[in-house]
Design an enzyme around this catalytic site. Sequence first.
Site, PDB file in Angstrom:
ATOM      1  CB  THR A 148       7.802  -4.126  -3.523  1.00  0.00           C
ATOM      2  OG1 THR A 148       7.908  -5.008  -2.372  1.00  0.00           O
ATOM      3  CG2 THR A 148       8.747  -4.971  -4.836  1.00  0.00           C
ATOM      4  CG  LEU A 171       4.836  -4.680  -7.444  1.00  0.00           C
ATOM      5  CD1 LEU A 171       6.009  -4.133  -8.732  1.00  0.00           C
ATOM      6  CD2 LEU A 171       5.037  -5.679  -7.986  1.00  0.00           C
ATOM      7  CG  ASP A 172       4.197  -5.784  -0.434  1.00  0.00           C
ATOM      8  OD1 ASP A 172       3.083  -5.911  -0.947  1.00  0.00           O
ATOM      9  OD2 ASP A 172       5.158  -6.520   0.264  1.00  0.00           O
ATOM     10  CD  GLN A 173       4.367   3.686   0.233  1.00  0.00           C
ATOM     11  OE1 GLN A 173       2.967   3.045   1.235  1.00  0.00           O
ATOM     12  NE2 GLN A 173       4.307   4.619   0.866  1.00  0.00           N
TER      13      GLN A 173
END
Length: 272
Positions: free
Chosen positions: A128, A124-126
Amino acid sequence: MIINITEAWDNMTIEAMLQSLHIPKKPMHELRMSKAITINDEPATLRSTIHTGDSLFLPIPEEKSAYKSSYRLCEVKYEDEHLAILVKPKGVKTHPNDMSESNTLLNHAIYTLDSEYVEPVHRLDQETVGLLLVAKNPFIKKILDRMLEDRQITRTYRAKVKSHLPLKTQTIDLPIGKDKFHPNKRRVSQTGDRAVTHIVSSNALGDGIAEVELTLETGRTHQIRVHLAAIGYPVLGDPLYSDSNLRQLSLESYKLEFIHPITQEKIAATLD
């Protein structure tokens, strides 16, 4: 590793069961050469037949993840001896960029989970927030990686965008590649990798904002953010793909669903 045999594998050989799980050639060969496989504590080989209710022991090499412990707990939505589903907070990275870091979700997971091996099946993106699936041994990691590749793990996301009306249900099939002008960005590029996002539902929340529910067929970096921006609806609070100056990304991984590869039970976890 102990596997309690379910009806799905009744009257199969151990080898056929492992082939149904798409175990790669190398670990399959290692098991074929092993003398430590047992069925109900009796010696067995990959050619041995298994039946519902049998207890199958497979000698899986012990491995440890290299992440430092953060000595901080993380939230766990589901855990068994094979895998876990964790909650990644906003602003926390999934894993360290180098092993000297100790403040990522995987650092917290090493401290929290009952396992010295913890590896992510996806990322997951930071910015998100949401659910992340991790494997607790390398054998299960290989199985879950293949399940993700074969789209047997459903990842559902929610995002907020600027729109007075709900977005249309649609499939966004646009290749994504690196942005040569910005090292942290991705962009739609004909020379990029195929990326497919499905908008499965949407509803208007008022004040010019709509919520969108999406599922991923592929898992490219920043995929949802790039795709929504490409169709004119960037995620609210996205500093990379919209005109937002705030790091308040309105994107969450809120549901994971799959059939457990070992127990054959349906696993469904939600963020709410």
